[in-house]
Design a protein around this motif. Structure first.
Motif, mmCIF file in Angstrom:
data_model
loop_
_atom_site.group_PDB
_atom_site.id
_atom_site.type_symbol
_atom_site.label_atom_id
_atom_site.label_comp_id
_atom_site.label_asym_id
_atom_site.label_seq_id
_atom_site.Cartn_x
_atom_site.Cartn_y
_atom_site.Cartn_z
ATOM 1 N N LEU A 1 25.841 -13.487 -17.501
ATOM 2 C CA LEU A 1 26.667 -14.674 -17.278
ATOM 3 C C LEU A 1 28.122 -14.253 -17.128
ATOM 4 O O LEU A 1 28.909 -14.282 -18.077
ATOM 5 N N VAL A 2 28.458 -13.839 -15.916
ATOM 6 C CA VAL A 2 29.812 -13.404 -15.573
ATOM 7 C C VAL A 2 30.177 -14.050 -14.247
ATOM 8 O O VAL A 2 29.398 -14.015 -13.290
ATOM 9 N N TRP A 3 31.380 -14.636 -14.189
ATOM 10 C CA TRP A 3 31.870 -15.279 -12.982
ATOM 11 C C TRP A 3 33.297 -14.810 -12.707
ATOM 12 O O TRP A 3 33.971 -14.321 -13.586
ATOM 13 N N GLY A 4 33.737 -14.992 -11.448
ATOM 14 C CA GLY A 4 35.125 -14.687 -11.138
ATOM 15 C C GLY A 4 35.272 -13.971 -9.819
ATOM 16 O O GLY A 4 34.465 -14.160 -8.897
ATOM 17 N N ARG A 5 36.286 -13.133 -9.732
ATOM 18 C CA ARG A 5 36.667 -12.487 -8.479
ATOM 19 C C ARG A 5 36.746 -10.979 -8.639
ATOM 20 O O ARG A 5 37.230 -10.460 -9.636
ATOM 21 N N LYS A 6 36.293 -10.280 -7.607
ATOM 22 C CA LYS A 6 36.413 -8.823 -7.595
ATOM 23 C C LYS A 6 37.880 -8.403 -7.517
ATOM 24 O O LYS A 6 38.242 -7.322 -7.977
ATOM 25 N N ASP A 7 38.719 -9.261 -6.913
ATOM 26 C CA ASP A 7 40.131 -8.932 -6.751
ATOM 27 C C ASP A 7 41.006 -9.619 -7.784
ATOM 28 O O ASP A 7 42.223 -9.689 -7.623
ATOM 29 N N GLY A 8 40.401 -10.138 -8.860
ATOM 30 C CA GLY A 8 41.201 -10.860 -9.834
ATOM 31 C C GLY A 8 40.547 -10.913 -11.197
ATOM 32 O O GLY A 8 40.114 -9.901 -11.736
ATOM 33 N N ILE A 9 40.453 -12.128 -11.727
ATOM 34 C CA ILE A 9 40.018 -12.327 -13.099
ATOM 35 C C ILE A 9 38.522 -12.620 -13.166
ATOM 36 O O ILE A 9 37.946 -13.168 -12.234
ATOM 37 N N LEU A 10 37.902 -12.237 -14.280
ATOM 38 C CA LEU A 10 36.513 -12.560 -14.571
ATOM 39 C C LEU A 10 36.457 -13.334 -15.887
ATOM 40 O O LEU A 10 37.310 -13.172 -16.749
ATOM 41 N N PHE A 11 35.419 -14.165 -16.031
ATOM 42 C CA PHE A 11 35.149 -14.796 -17.320
ATOM 43 C C PHE A 11 33.646 -14.827 -17.528
ATOM 44 O O PHE A 11 32.869 -14.752 -16.579
ATOM 45 N N GLY A 12 33.226 -14.892 -18.789
ATOM 46 C CA GLY A 12 31.796 -14.838 -19.052
ATOM 47 C C GLY A 12 31.427 -15.453 -20.385
ATOM 48 O O GLY A 12 32.287 -15.748 -21.217
ATOM 49 N N LEU A 13 30.109 -15.628 -20.574
ATOM 50 C CA LEU A 13 29.546 -16.142 -21.818
ATOM 51 C C LEU A 13 28.656 -15.076 -22.431
ATOM 52 O O LEU A 13 28.202 -14.151 -21.729
ATOM 53 N N PRO A 14 28.375 -15.174 -23.735
ATOM 54 C CA PRO A 14 27.463 -14.208 -24.354
ATOM 55 C C PRO A 14 26.118 -14.197 -23.619
ATOM 56 O O PRO A 14 25.507 -15.248 -23.417
ATOM 57 N N SER A 15 25.686 -13.026 -23.200
ATOM 58 C CA SER A 15 24.434 -12.908 -22.456
ATOM 59 C C SER A 15 24.039 -11.445 -22.378
ATOM 60 O O SER A 15 24.889 -10.553 -22.402
ATOM 61 N N PRO B 1 43.364 -15.725 -7.241
ATOM 62 C CA PRO B 1 42.180 -15.075 -7.819
ATOM 63 C C PRO B 1 42.411 -14.486 -9.200
ATOM 64 O O PRO B 1 41.459 -14.137 -9.893
ATOM 65 N N ASP B 2 43.666 -14.380 -9.587
ATOM 66 C CA ASP B 2 44.021 -13.783 -10.871
ATOM 67 C C ASP B 2 44.342 -14.845 -11.916
ATOM 68 O O ASP B 2 44.944 -14.540 -12.942
ATOM 69 N N GLU B 3 43.938 -16.095 -11.670
ATOM 70 C CA GLU B 3 44.239 -17.170 -12.603
ATOM 71 C C GLU B 3 42.951 -17.867 -13.031
ATOM 72 O O GLU B 3 42.142 -18.271 -12.202
ATOM 73 N N LEU B 4 42.741 -17.976 -14.335
ATOM 74 C CA LEU B 4 41.613 -18.699 -14.914
ATOM 75 C C LEU B 4 42.118 -20.005 -15.500
ATOM 76 O O LEU B 4 43.026 -20.010 -16.320
ATOM 77 N N ARG B 5 41.513 -21.110 -15.075
ATOM 78 C CA ARG B 5 41.900 -22.430 -15.581
ATOM 79 C C ARG B 5 40.784 -22.953 -16.480
ATOM 80 O O ARG B 5 39.616 -22.953 -16.101
#
Length: 207
Positions: free
Chosen positions: A58-72, A187-191
């Motif tokens: 469970l990982v989402w985001g951008r190859k050229d920026g930020i990623l976010f994820g959940l325990p998995s 791509p480097d910003e997580l909201r």
């Protein structure tokens, strides 16, 4: 101070990206943005990272920026009850953890703020007995999230949105959920937009 933090980060992990972390809170809307400079200019659609099948990390985001994820399994490591934040490592090409985001609701009422606060990573789970940390999961829709195209004049922007549900807190009864999103033009910003369910006690703050 930010210059010292950026220098320390580059020295510690030997990455060339410089980081500046900013947190803004207003009522129950608490966006957190992590800015990474020098994003690569490529086709937006080819740069998204997101799970495609049940059992994928469970990982989402951008190859050229930020990623976010959940325990998995196979995802970015760490304790339960925390949202992971990371970047693609230039050395391995895989998600690399930078930090965690805890979810800490403060219900309205008398007493100290600390006494009315709950901690997503510290509480014992009622859904998973014997484990510490509240369960986090994709609350609705596909695990890949929703990728939509937004039009602004002649420009188009892709936005990836992922709804995240949080197990009800037992200490103060708070019941909340979030929407995490990333835009292709930033791509480097997580909201993070945070909300309470109707059956939750009124909240004074959702940190």
């Amino acid at each position: 101070m930010l210059k010292r933090l950026r220098k320390k980060f580059v020295n510690d992990v030997r990455w060339t990206r410089s980081l500046m972390v900013g947190i803004a809170a207003l009522g129950l809307l608490s966006p957190m943005a992590i800015f990474a400079q020098n994003a690569t200019e490529q086709s937006p659609s080819s740069l998204w990272i997101r799970p495609q099948h049940p059992g994928d990390p469970l990982v989402w985001g951008r190859k050229d920026g930020i990623l976010f994820g959940l325990p998995s399994p196979g995802g970015m490591g760490g304790p339960r009850g925390l949202i992971r934040v990371g970047l693609v490592s230039p050395e391995t090409g895989k998600p690399a953890l930078l930090n965690f985001i805890a979810i800490e609701p403060v219900i309205s009422g008398p007493g100290s703020r600390f006494g009315r606060m709950a901690f997503s990573e510290l509480e014992e789970s009622q859904l998973d007995p014997g484990k510490r940390g509240k369960r986090l999961w994709v609350s609705s829709g596909p695990i890949a999230g929703t990728l939509e195209t937004l039009h602004a004049g002649r420009s188009t922007v892709e936005r990836l949105s992922v709804p995240i549900d949080v197990e009800r807190y037992s200490v103060n009864g708070a019941h909340v959920h979030l929407i995490a999103s990333v835009d292709s033009d930033h791509p480097d910003e997580l909201r993070l937009s945070v909300f309470q369910y109707p059956d939750s006690p009124p909240l004074e703050e959702l940190t």
